[in-house]
Design a protein around this motif. Structure first.
Motif, PDB file in Angstrom:
ATOM      1  N   GLY A   1       0.807  -1.209   0.000  1.00  0.00           N
ATOM      2  CA  GLY A   1       0.000   0.000   0.000  1.00  0.00           C
ATOM      3  C   GLY A   1       0.842   1.261   0.000  1.00  0.00           C
ATOM      4  N   GLU A   2       2.073   1.137   0.444  1.00  0.00           N
ATOM      5  CA  GLU A   2       3.014   2.256   0.444  1.00  0.00           C
ATOM      6  C   GLU A   2       3.901   2.235  -0.803  1.00  0.00           C
ATOM      7  OE1 GLU A   2       5.106   2.148   4.169  1.00  0.00           O
ATOM      8  OE2 GLU A   2       3.234   1.877   5.281  1.00  0.00           O
ATOM      9  N   CYS A   3       3.571   1.362  -1.740  1.00  0.00           N
ATOM     10  CA  CYS A   3       4.280   1.228  -3.022  1.00  0.00           C
ATOM     11  C   CYS A   3       5.753   0.840  -2.857  1.00  0.00           C
ATOM     12  CB  CYS A   3       4.154   2.502  -3.854  1.00  0.00           C
ATOM     13  SG  CYS A   3       2.440   2.910  -4.222  1.00  0.00           S
ATOM     14  N   LEU A   4       6.044   0.024  -1.850  1.00  0.00           N
ATOM     15  CA  LEU A   4       7.414  -0.426  -1.646  1.00  0.00           C
ATOM     16  C   LEU A   4       7.749  -1.563  -2.609  1.00  0.00           C
ATOM     17  CD1 LEU A   4       7.746  -0.508   2.247  1.00  0.00           C
ATOM     18  CD2 LEU A   4       8.325   1.337   0.675  1.00  0.00           C
TER      19      LEU A   4
ATOM     20  N   ASN B   1       9.891  -5.127  -3.583  1.00  0.00           N
ATOM     21  CA  ASN B   1      10.172  -6.340  -2.810  1.00  0.00           C
ATOM     22  C   ASN B   1      11.420  -6.168  -1.957  1.00  0.00           C
ATOM     23  OD1 ASN B   1       7.929  -7.595  -3.869  1.00  0.00           O
ATOM     24  ND2 ASN B   1       9.065  -8.768  -5.389  1.00  0.00           N
ATOM     25  N   ALA B   2      12.430  -5.496  -2.489  1.00  0.00           N
ATOM     26  CA  ALA B   2      13.666  -5.267  -1.726  1.00  0.00           C
ATOM     27  C   ALA B   2      13.384  -4.406  -0.504  1.00  0.00           C
ATOM     28  CB  ALA B   2      14.719  -4.616  -2.617  1.00  0.00           C
ATOM     29  N   ASP B   3      12.568  -3.367  -0.665  1.00  0.00           N
ATOM     30  CA  ASP B   3      12.221  -2.499   0.474  1.00  0.00           C
ATOM     31  C   ASP B   3      11.377  -3.240   1.501  1.00  0.00           C
ATOM     32  OD1 ASP B   3      13.572  -0.336  -0.655  1.00  0.00           O
ATOM     33  OD2 ASP B   3      11.771   0.401  -1.693  1.00  0.00           O
ATOM     34  N   ILE B   4      10.460  -4.075   1.020  1.00  0.00           N
ATOM     35  CA  ILE B   4       9.633  -4.885   1.925  1.00  0.00           C
ATOM     36  C   ILE B   4      10.524  -5.831   2.715  1.00  0.00           C
ATOM     37  CG2 ILE B   4       7.865  -6.696   2.025  1.00  0.00           C
ATOM     38  CD1 ILE B   4       6.587  -5.341  -0.472  1.00  0.00           C
ATOM     39  N   ALA B   5      11.478  -6.449   2.040  1.00  0.00           N
ATOM     40  CA  ALA B   5      12.396  -7.380   2.700  1.00  0.00           C
ATOM     41  C   ALA B   5      13.172  -6.680   3.813  1.00  0.00           C
ATOM     42  CB  ALA B   5      13.362  -7.980   1.676  1.00  0.00           C
ATOM     43  N   ARG B   6      13.683  -5.493   3.520  1.00  0.00           N
ATOM     44  CA  ARG B   6      14.430  -4.743   4.548  1.00  0.00           C
ATOM     45  C   ARG B   6      13.533  -4.381   5.725  1.00  0.00           C
ATOM     46  NH1 ARG B   6      17.238  -3.004   0.084  1.00  0.00           N
ATOM     47  NH2 ARG B   6      15.803  -1.306  -0.419  1.00  0.00           N
ATOM     48  N   ARG B   7      12.333  -3.921   5.438  1.00  0.00           N
ATOM     49  CA  ARG B   7      11.422  -3.506   6.512  1.00  0.00           C
ATOM     50  C   ARG B   7      11.035  -4.693   7.398  1.00  0.00           C
ATOM     51  NH1 ARG B   7       5.805  -0.413   5.595  1.00  0.00           N
ATOM     52  NH2 ARG B   7       7.198   1.344   5.389  1.00  0.00           N
ATOM     53  N   CYS B   8      10.786  -5.836   6.782  1.00  0.00           N
ATOM     54  CA  CYS B   8      10.299  -7.007   7.525  1.00  0.00           C
ATOM     55  C   CYS B   8      11.416  -7.941   7.995  1.00  0.00           C
ATOM     56  CB  CYS B   8       9.316  -7.792   6.652  1.00  0.00           C
ATOM     57  SG  CYS B   8       7.813  -6.882   6.250  1.00  0.00           S
ATOM     58  N   HIS B   9      12.659  -7.592   7.670  1.00  0.00           N
ATOM     59  CA  HIS B   9      13.812  -8.412   8.058  1.00  0.00           C
ATOM     60  C   HIS B   9      13.706  -9.837   7.507  1.00  0.00           C
ATOM     61  CE1 HIS B   9      14.925  -5.110  10.638  1.00  0.00           C
ATOM     62  NE2 HIS B   9      13.717  -5.148  11.180  1.00  0.00           N
ATOM     63  N   ILE B  10      13.388  -9.905   6.207  1.00  0.00           N
ATOM     64  CA  ILE B  10      13.295 -11.171   5.499  1.00  0.00           C
ATOM     65  C   ILE B  10      14.090 -11.033   4.202  1.00  0.00           C
ATOM     66  CG2 ILE B  10      11.063 -11.846   6.476  1.00  0.00           C
ATOM     67  CD1 ILE B  10       9.695 -10.744   3.979  1.00  0.00           C
TER      68      ILE B  10
END
Length: 120
Positions: free
Chosen positions: A55-58, A60-69
């Protein structure tokens, strides 16, 4: 014709002056049927986190960093969200996240928060 029966989605303007209140404006009743019908209860807590990030238009790389995955895990979560919500794009996920944000589960408490820093 699009996959949702030809209906087009018009999102509200971002001008704050047009938003009288959170409850009286941009409500779920005005949302397209495919947004209302998306069953968010099928998502895991992690998938909810990823949907919020979509929803914040992140990326996959940004999502991975945010979620520590890993990025690969983020990509798998995105694919799982698409299947569970019967959607075909990140844009559709972003619309669902934006219009149904009040329904997401409350933030989880991490294990690290419960036990404190390592070595204590």
């Amino acid at each position: 014709m699009n996959r949702h029966g030809g209906a087009t989605l018009s999102l509200p303007s971002d001008r704050r002056t047009q938003h009288v209140s959170e409850e009286g404006c941009c409500g779920l009743a005005d949302a397209p049927r495919w947004v209302r019908d998306a069953d968010l209860t099928r998502l895991t807590p992690r998938e909810c986190d990823v949907l919020v990030a979509l929803g914040e238009c992140l990326t996959n790389a940004d999502i991975a960093r945010r979620c520590h995955i890993t990025e690969r895990t983020a990509k798998k979560h995105v694919a799982s969200i698409f299947v569970k919500l019967d959607i075909a794009s990140r844009a559709e996920a972003a619309v669902i996240a934006a219009l149904r944000k009040r329904e997401f589960r409350s933030p989880r408490v991490s294990f690290r928060t419960l036990v404190g820093p390592a070595g204590r």
